[in-house]
Scaffold this active site. Structure first.
Site, PDB file in Angstrom:
ATOM      1  NE  ARG A   1     -98.389 -11.579 -45.560  1.00  0.00           N
ATOM      2  CZ  ARG A   1     -98.527 -12.533 -44.647  1.00  0.00           C
ATOM      3  NH1 ARG A   1     -99.523 -13.358 -44.683  1.00  0.00           N
ATOM      4  NH2 ARG A   1     -97.655 -12.638 -43.663  1.00  0.00           N
TER       5      ARG A   1
ATOM      6  NE  ARG B   1     -92.863 -17.667 -35.821  1.00  0.00           N
ATOM      7  CZ  ARG B   1     -93.788 -17.102 -36.593  1.00  0.00           C
ATOM      8  NH1 ARG B   1     -95.061 -17.381 -36.395  1.00  0.00           N
ATOM      9  NH2 ARG B   1     -93.457 -16.271 -37.534  1.00  0.00           N
TER      10      ARG B   1
ATOM     11  NE  ARG C   1     -92.433 -18.965 -39.972  1.00  0.00           N
ATOM     12  CZ  ARG C   1     -93.556 -18.289 -39.980  1.00  0.00           C
ATOM     13  NH1 ARG C   1     -94.597 -18.727 -39.282  1.00  0.00           N
ATOM     14  NH2 ARG C   1     -93.662 -17.170 -40.661  1.00  0.00           N
TER      15      ARG C   1
ATOM     16  CE  LYS D   1    -100.506 -12.403 -40.410  1.00  0.00           C
ATOM     17  NZ  LYS D   1     -99.292 -11.737 -39.902  1.00  0.00           N
TER      18      LYS D   1
ATOM     19  NE  ARG E   1     -91.834 -12.699 -41.853  1.00  0.00           N
ATOM     20  CZ  ARG E   1     -91.542 -13.425 -40.773  1.00  0.00           C
ATOM     21  NH1 ARG E   1     -90.288 -13.729 -40.484  1.00  0.00           N
ATOM     22  NH2 ARG E   1     -92.498 -13.847 -39.985  1.00  0.00           N
TER      23      ARG E   1
HETATM   24  P1  B4P Z   1     -98.273 -14.928 -35.346  1.00  0.00           P
HETATM   25  O1  B4P Z   1     -98.440 -13.496 -35.612  1.00  0.00           O
HETATM   26  O2  B4P Z   1     -99.481 -15.731 -35.001  1.00  0.00           O
HETATM   27  O3  B4P Z   1     -97.459 -15.357 -36.604  1.00  0.00           O
HETATM   28  P2  B4P Z   1     -97.933 -15.647 -38.047  1.00  0.00           P
HETATM   29  O4  B4P Z   1     -99.401 -15.759 -38.216  1.00  0.00           O
HETATM   30  O5  B4P Z   1     -97.160 -16.852 -38.355  1.00  0.00           O
HETATM   31  O6  B4P Z   1     -97.477 -14.353 -38.885  1.00  0.00           O
HETATM   32  P3  B4P Z   1     -96.475 -14.200 -40.085  1.00  0.00           P
HETATM   33  O7  B4P Z   1     -96.904 -12.952 -40.765  1.00  0.00           O
HETATM   34  O8  B4P Z   1     -95.078 -14.249 -39.575  1.00  0.00           O
HETATM   35  O9  B4P Z   1     -96.581 -15.483 -40.979  1.00  0.00           O
HETATM   36  P4  B4P Z   1     -97.448 -15.985 -42.204  1.00  0.00           P
HETATM   37  O10 B4P Z   1     -97.472 -17.441 -42.005  1.00  0.00           O
HETATM   38  O11 B4P Z   1     -98.747 -15.297 -42.353  1.00  0.00           O
HETATM   39  O12 B4P Z   1     -97.276 -15.275 -34.148  1.00  0.00           O
HETATM   40  C1  B4P Z   1     -95.928 -14.924 -34.107  1.00  0.00           C
HETATM   41  C2  B4P Z   1     -95.282 -15.334 -32.782  1.00  0.00           C
HETATM   42  O13 B4P Z   1     -95.811 -14.542 -31.732  1.00  0.00           O
HETATM   43  C3  B4P Z   1     -95.544 -16.784 -32.343  1.00  0.00           C
HETATM   44  O14 B4P Z   1     -94.355 -17.313 -31.808  1.00  0.00           O
HETATM   45  C4  B4P Z   1     -96.604 -16.672 -31.267  1.00  0.00           C
HETATM   46  O15 B4P Z   1     -96.532 -17.704 -30.328  1.00  0.00           O
HETATM   47  C5  B4P Z   1     -96.265 -15.341 -30.653  1.00  0.00           C
HETATM   48  N1  B4P Z   1     -97.437 -14.665 -30.077  1.00  0.00           N
HETATM   49  C6  B4P Z   1     -98.681 -14.570 -30.630  1.00  0.00           C
HETATM   50  N2  B4P Z   1     -99.506 -13.860 -29.826  1.00  0.00           N
HETATM   51  C7  B4P Z   1     -98.754 -13.488 -28.723  1.00  0.00           C
HETATM   52  C8  B4P Z   1     -99.028 -12.713 -27.548  1.00  0.00           C
HETATM   53  N3  B4P Z   1    -100.242 -12.189 -27.321  1.00  0.00           N
HETATM   54  N4  B4P Z   1     -98.030 -12.518 -26.675  1.00  0.00           N
HETATM   55  C9  B4P Z   1     -96.793 -13.041 -26.908  1.00  0.00           C
HETATM   56  N5  B4P Z   1     -96.467 -13.784 -28.003  1.00  0.00           N
HETATM   57  C10 B4P Z   1     -97.438 -13.998 -28.896  1.00  0.00           C
HETATM   58  O16 B4P Z   1     -96.538 -15.584 -43.482  1.00  0.00           O
HETATM   59  C11 B4P Z   1     -95.226 -16.094 -43.697  1.00  0.00           C
HETATM   60  C12 B4P Z   1     -94.771 -15.801 -45.137  1.00  0.00           C
HETATM   61  O17 B4P Z   1     -95.606 -16.514 -46.080  1.00  0.00           O
HETATM   62  C13 B4P Z   1     -94.855 -14.341 -45.601  1.00  0.00           C
HETATM   63  O18 B4P Z   1     -93.715 -13.578 -45.235  1.00  0.00           O
HETATM   64  C14 B4P Z   1     -94.980 -14.522 -47.152  1.00  0.00           C
HETATM   65  O19 B4P Z   1     -93.725 -14.776 -47.751  1.00  0.00           O
HETATM   66  C15 B4P Z   1     -95.822 -15.764 -47.294  1.00  0.00           C
HETATM   67  N6  B4P Z   1     -97.281 -15.473 -47.432  1.00  0.00           N
HETATM   68  C16 B4P Z   1     -98.265 -15.862 -46.560  1.00  0.00           C
HETATM   69  N7  B4P Z   1     -99.475 -15.436 -46.984  1.00  0.00           N
HETATM   70  C17 B4P Z   1     -99.248 -14.757 -48.145  1.00  0.00           C
HETATM   71  C18 B4P Z   1    -100.106 -14.061 -49.054  1.00  0.00           C
HETATM   72  N8  B4P Z   1    -101.430 -13.966 -48.854  1.00  0.00           N
HETATM   73  N9  B4P Z   1     -99.540 -13.455 -50.134  1.00  0.00           N
HETATM   74  C19 B4P Z   1     -98.228 -13.542 -50.376  1.00  0.00           C
HETATM   75  N10 B4P Z   1     -97.367 -14.189 -49.549  1.00  0.00           N
HETATM   76  C20 B4P Z   1     -97.855 -14.790 -48.443  1.00  0.00           C
END
Ligand code: B4P
Length: 187
Positions: A88, A127, A133, A13, A144
């Site tokens: 979410r 990651r 992280r 994402k 998660r």
């Molecule tokens: P991403 O999938 O880009 O990770 P993310 O956006 O950070 O997702 P996540 O769900 O973990 O975190 P968020 O900040 O939304 O990438 C993951 C890894 O994969 C990276 O290392 C990347 O380089 C790698 N990658 C990507 N594409 C690739 C590909 N094609 N091939 C290989 N590798 C690849 O949420 C974190 C926390 O915040 C949640 O658990 C929650 O506690 C809170 N939160 C956030 N939004 C919320 C909401 N709306 N409501 C309630 N809580 C919320």
């Protein structure tokens, strides 16, 4: 244009959202990035959010909706926003629908990134090794994924009823996925 990117943790994402927002010329809003910045700055929001995030739980809707309300009211959001990691929960989706309606807007596209579970775990552990992280440990990752299945996946049906869901295969190369995503939101 109001675009949401939905997907499991690690589905890309954040990775894809940044590139797509640049291409569409709209700001990218990541609730995860906003929360991590608040944690780093030690604000009251950050202190409250950290406990939930480290356990792999969602931060309460009321906290997140306060952030989103401010963003949608700002002039930079007037032409549209790309949101990754938000909404979410169904309650968050209903609230953002109401807020957009107040601005005579609606959600145009909800891109859902589909990635196999084994690949998700691999990416997040990768990651963890690179960035350290605090929520990228196996226990939190499993929590998660459960939260995603229980609370976020029902949103796909919610948005399906609005006819805005675009499913995008999220396995493979970042550029190839971005090409699919651009096609999906141009349709
Ligand atoms: P991403 O999938 O880009 O990770 P993310 O956006 O950070 O997702 P996540 O769900 O973990 O975190 P968020 O900040 O939304 O990438 C993951 C890894 O994969 C990276 O290392 C990347 O380089 C790698 N990658 C990507 N594409 C690739 C590909 N094609 N091939 C290989 N590798 C690849 O949420 C974190 C926390 O915040 C949640 O658990 C929650 O506690 C809170 N939160 C956030 N939004 C919320 C909401 N709306 N409501 C309630 N809580 C919320």
């Amino acid at each position: 244009m109001y675009v949401m990117i939905l997907g499991a943790p690690g589905s890309g994402k954040g990775t894809q959202g940044k590139i797509l927002a640049g291409h569409l010329g709209i700001p990218q809003v990541s609730t995860g990035d906003l929360l991590r910045a608040a944690v780093k700055a030690g604000t009251p929001l950050g202190v409250e959010a950290k406990g939930y995030m480290d356990q792999g739980l969602l931060v309460p809707d009321a906290v997140i909706l306060g952030l989103i309300r401010e963003i949608l009211a700002s002039p930079t959001a007037a032409k549209g926003v790309l949101m990754d990691g938000f909404p979410r929960t169904v309650a968050q989706a209903e609230a953002v629908d109401r807020l957009l309606k107040d601005h005579q807007q609606r959600v145009d596209h909800v891109a859902v990134l589909d990635v196999d579970e084994a690949e998700l775990v691999q990416r997040l552990l990768g990651r963890a090794a690179k960035e350290g992280r605090s929520d990228d440990n196996l226990q939190s990752i499993q929590q998660r994924l459960k939260v995603y299945h229980d609370q976020t996946q029902p949103l796909i049906a919610y948005y399906d009823r609005q006819g805005v869901v675009r499913r995008v295969p999220g396995m493979g190369d970042v550029d190839a996925i971005q090409t699919r995503l651009r096609k999906a939101v141009a349709a």
